[in-house]
Design a protein around this motif. Structure first.
Motif, mmCIF file in Angstrom:
data_model
loop_
_atom_site.group_PDB
_atom_site.id
_atom_site.type_symbol
_atom_site.label_atom_id
_atom_site.label_comp_id
_atom_site.label_asym_id
_atom_site.label_seq_id
_atom_site.Cartn_x
_atom_site.Cartn_y
_atom_site.Cartn_z
ATOM 1 N N VAL A 92 25.858 -22.145 15.562
ATOM 2 C CA VAL A 92 25.612 -23.251 16.508
ATOM 3 C C VAL A 92 25.517 -24.527 15.663
ATOM 4 O O VAL A 92 24.491 -24.844 15.092
ATOM 5 C CB VAL A 92 24.315 -23.042 17.335
ATOM 6 C CG1 VAL A 92 24.040 -24.252 18.214
ATOM 7 C CG2 VAL A 92 24.421 -21.776 18.167
ATOM 8 N N LEU A 144 20.436 -16.125 25.045
ATOM 9 C CA LEU A 144 20.765 -15.931 23.622
ATOM 10 C C LEU A 144 22.037 -15.102 23.478
ATOM 11 O O LEU A 144 22.896 -15.384 22.640
ATOM 12 C CB LEU A 144 19.592 -15.266 22.882
ATOM 13 C CG LEU A 144 18.292 -16.085 22.866
ATOM 14 C CD1 LEU A 144 17.196 -15.329 22.107
ATOM 15 C CD2 LEU A 144 18.500 -17.464 22.253
ATOM 16 N N GLU A 145 22.163 -14.092 24.340
ATOM 17 C CA GLU A 145 23.349 -13.235 24.271
ATOM 18 C C GLU A 145 24.612 -14.048 24.562
ATOM 19 O O GLU A 145 25.628 -13.916 23.874
ATOM 20 C CB GLU A 145 23.202 -12.101 25.293
ATOM 21 C CG GLU A 145 24.285 -11.059 25.194
ATOM 22 C CD GLU A 145 24.215 -10.070 26.358
ATOM 23 O OE1 GLU A 145 23.089 -9.750 26.811
ATOM 24 O OE2 GLU A 145 25.287 -9.643 26.818
ATOM 25 N N ILE A 192 20.574 -19.581 15.943
ATOM 26 C CA ILE A 192 21.738 -18.677 15.964
ATOM 27 C C ILE A 192 22.810 -19.227 15.013
ATOM 28 O O ILE A 192 23.259 -20.367 15.169
ATOM 29 C CB ILE A 192 22.295 -18.539 17.409
ATOM 30 C CG1 ILE A 192 21.254 -17.843 18.289
ATOM 31 C CG2 ILE A 192 23.622 -17.790 17.419
ATOM 32 C CD1 ILE A 192 21.626 -17.733 19.755
ATOM 33 N N VAL A 237 25.041 -17.272 24.162
ATOM 34 C CA VAL A 237 25.329 -18.198 23.056
ATOM 35 C C VAL A 237 25.971 -17.438 21.895
ATOM 36 O O VAL A 237 26.977 -17.893 21.323
ATOM 37 C CB VAL A 237 24.045 -18.938 22.597
ATOM 38 C CG1 VAL A 237 24.323 -19.770 21.348
ATOM 39 C CG2 VAL A 237 23.511 -19.824 23.711
ATOM 40 N N ARG A 238 25.434 -16.271 21.563
ATOM 41 C CA ARG A 238 26.015 -15.475 20.454
ATOM 42 C C ARG A 238 27.465 -15.124 20.737
ATOM 43 O O ARG A 238 28.333 -15.227 19.872
ATOM 44 C CB ARG A 238 25.209 -14.194 20.235
ATOM 45 C CG ARG A 238 23.917 -14.455 19.516
ATOM 46 C CD ARG A 238 23.301 -13.176 18.949
ATOM 47 N NE ARG A 238 21.890 -13.414 18.698
ATOM 48 C CZ ARG A 238 20.902 -13.085 19.523
ATOM 49 N NH1 ARG A 238 21.156 -12.429 20.645
ATOM 50 N NH2 ARG A 238 19.655 -13.381 19.237
ATOM 51 N N GLN A 268 15.034 -21.026 19.374
ATOM 52 C CA GLN A 268 15.740 -19.739 19.242
ATOM 53 C C GLN A 268 17.256 -19.934 19.288
ATOM 54 O O GLN A 268 17.994 -19.287 18.554
ATOM 55 C CB GLN A 268 15.298 -18.773 20.337
ATOM 56 C CG GLN A 268 13.855 -18.333 20.162
ATOM 57 C CD GLN A 268 13.472 -17.253 21.166
ATOM 58 O OE1 GLN A 268 14.108 -16.209 21.232
ATOM 59 N NE2 GLN A 268 12.451 -17.516 21.957
ATOM 60 N N VAL A 269 17.710 -20.819 20.144
ATOM 61 C CA VAL A 269 19.161 -21.067 20.218
ATOM 62 C C VAL A 269 19.630 -21.750 18.935
ATOM 63 O O VAL A 269 20.662 -21.397 18.359
ATOM 64 C CB VAL A 269 19.529 -21.910 21.463
ATOM 65 C CG1 VAL A 269 21.008 -22.277 21.449
ATOM 66 C CG2 VAL A 269 19.185 -21.159 22.743
#
Ligand code: 5AD
Ligand code: SF4
Length: 461
Positions: free
Chosen positions: A242, A192-193, A239, A195-196, A235-236
């Motif tokens: 995305v 997640l980090e 964000i 992707v952010r 979860q992705v």
């Protein structure tokens, strides 16, 4: 003075991502990436060994580099990736001009290996150990980016994000468990980090990457509680920024109902899935150790299409697997007629080291393999063309990949390539509504659809 590195990538998206990591890593050691091997101080081949032909290509390119090394003795030549992992020291024996062999899980060692070569501390460098772990600090640092990476803001609008490495499936024909090791899932928080971070840098499309993403989270604890691939995907997808989300590769055996529902529920999950079937014969699927039947596969395709009627399905096929009869092959053709894949990648079977099928009897003669491949591909071409023709007249959102003069090229959410002319300048990552006016078997042609008016075609990111 800055040194130059030329990296040539063979094989899959895993390797493409690894090459990016290598480039980033070498940038920290003062290497600048170049497109011309002739001007490079270091030539690195990031190799693939999935089929015999892929491996032969590597050896033939290494052979060609021998003269280059004689002409420029200061040149360093390195082999990374799956052939390096598989062959190890054998590469030095066959190709005496190679300086570095670095396996799939040791790329973070490259800077120290190069430093030892340069200081004269060693004459050759080999690192092919397997640790099957994402937790090694240098690896984590690499996967997270270090700030020295070429910034995606420089025009990169889509990126791969690795969520797992290795594979535990042991399909009888496949070299991957031995070249990429056991399956290891990367922690959710790290994914997640990353992707952010990428979205913050202007990336709009994310592809989650693993050999078998559907079994994400199964092999080791990756979060406080149990996590499935569908959980991760949600979860992705949540964000902000995305815009397009894809994933590859899926094993049909592990394709859960929960994951298929994601195609109905998540707006930014692109209606596209690569679902390798390999064969349409149950007898061959059993010998391949695929652990699903044609019937299960067809059920999953039907469920997917119920969840997302517009989904574009692609697949991989191996023809001429040991013991494949004409009847088995006909079953594969029948499967193609039934599913009518949008596209497929098809290959002649080849023996690979450390695989079970290499020892199977009843190898299929080369000319029969070639004949079957040709028959499969011509039927697929017909189907692809028919399917693509079905898009004529439709207005599709196209994300621009490249634009040269007025000629632009981009992709739809279904992953179709669309060519079109644009009177205004476009940047990679721009979204343009395009009306399809012509269909080929591998791509579509269209024109911007002004009436639709939407889309970000202003020429800015
Ligand atoms: N021979 C031919 N094709 C193979 N593939 C994997 N191993 C082999 C082999 N030994 C194909 C499969 C796989 C794709 C990446 O390569 O179709 O899905
Ligand atoms: Fe080739 Fe498989 Fe290695 Fe990718 S993982 S580079 S496809 S052998």
């Amino acid at each position: 003075m800055a040194k130059h590195v030329y990296i040539k990538t063979f094989g899959c998206q895993m390797n493409e991502r690894d090459s990016e990591i290598i480039e980033q890593l070498l940038a920290e050691s003062g290497y600048i990436g170049v497109d011309d091997p002739g001007s490079a101080d270091l030539i690195l081949l990031n190799t693939c060994s999935i089929r015999a032909k892929a491996e032969q290509k590597v050896y033939s390119m290494l052979g060609q580099l021998r003269d280059e090394k004689i002409a420029r003795p200061g040149l360093r030549i390195g082999v990374a990736g799956c052939v390096a992992q598989q062959e190890g020291e054998e590469i030095f024996r066959r190709m005496r001009h190679v300086d570095i062999v670095v396996g799939t899980q040791q790329i973070y060692r490259l800077p120290e290996m190069l430093a030892r070569l340069e200081s004269g501390e060693s004459g050759r460098e080999l690192a092919v150990d397997m640790h099957n772990d994402f937790a090694i600090p240098p690896f984590q640092k690499l996967l997270h980016g270090t700030g020295a990476a070429p910034s995606p803001a420089g025009g990169e609008y889509k990126k791969f994000v690795t969520i797992m490495q290795g594979c535990n499936n042991y399909c009888s024909y496949c070299v991957v468990p031995s070249t990429r090791g056991r399956e290891v899932s990367r922690p959710v928080a790290d994914i997640l980090e990353e992707v952010r971070l990428l979205v913050g840098q202007g990336v709009r499309e994310i592809t989650l990457l693993g050999q078998n993403v559907n079994s994400y989270g199964r092999t080791n604890p990756v979060a406080a509680g149990p996590v499935t691939f569908a959980d991760l995907l949600r979860q992705v997808a949540a964000i902000p920024g995305v815009e397009r989300l894809r994933f590859t590769t899926s094993n049909p055996r592990d394709l859960s109902e929960e994951l298929m529902r994601c195609f109905a529920e998540l707006d930014n999950l692109c209606p596209q899935l690569h679902l390798p079937v390999q064969s349409g014969s149950n007898a061959i699927l059993a010998r391949m150790n695929r652990k699903y039947t044609v019937e299960t596969y067809l059920d999953r395709v039907a469920s997917l299409r119920r969840c997302q009627p517009d989904i574009a399905l692609t697949t991989d096929i191996i023809v001429g697997f040991p013991g494949e009869t004409e009847q088995d092959f006909e079953a594969t053709m029948e499967l193609l007629r039934t599913v009518r894949f949008h596209g497929s990648f098809s290959f002649k079977y080849s023996d690979r080291p450390n695989t079970r099928s290499a020892d199977f009897a009843d190898k299929v003669p080369e000319e029969i393999k070639s004949d079957r491949l040709q028959r499969f591909q011509s039927l697929q071409d017909e189907i692809s063309l028919e399917r693509n023709t079905g898009y004529i007249g439709k207005i599709l959102d196209v994300m621009v990949e490249s634009c040269s003069g007025q000629e632009a090229k981009g992709r739809t959410t279904t992953n179709h390539i669309v060519h079109f002319r644009s009177s205004r300048p476009l940047q990679p990552g721009d979204l343009v509504a395009v009306r399809v006016i012509h269909a080929g078997k591998h791509s579509l042609r269209g024109e911007p659809a002004p009436a639709a008016g939407q889309g970000n075609c202003s020429g800015k990111r």
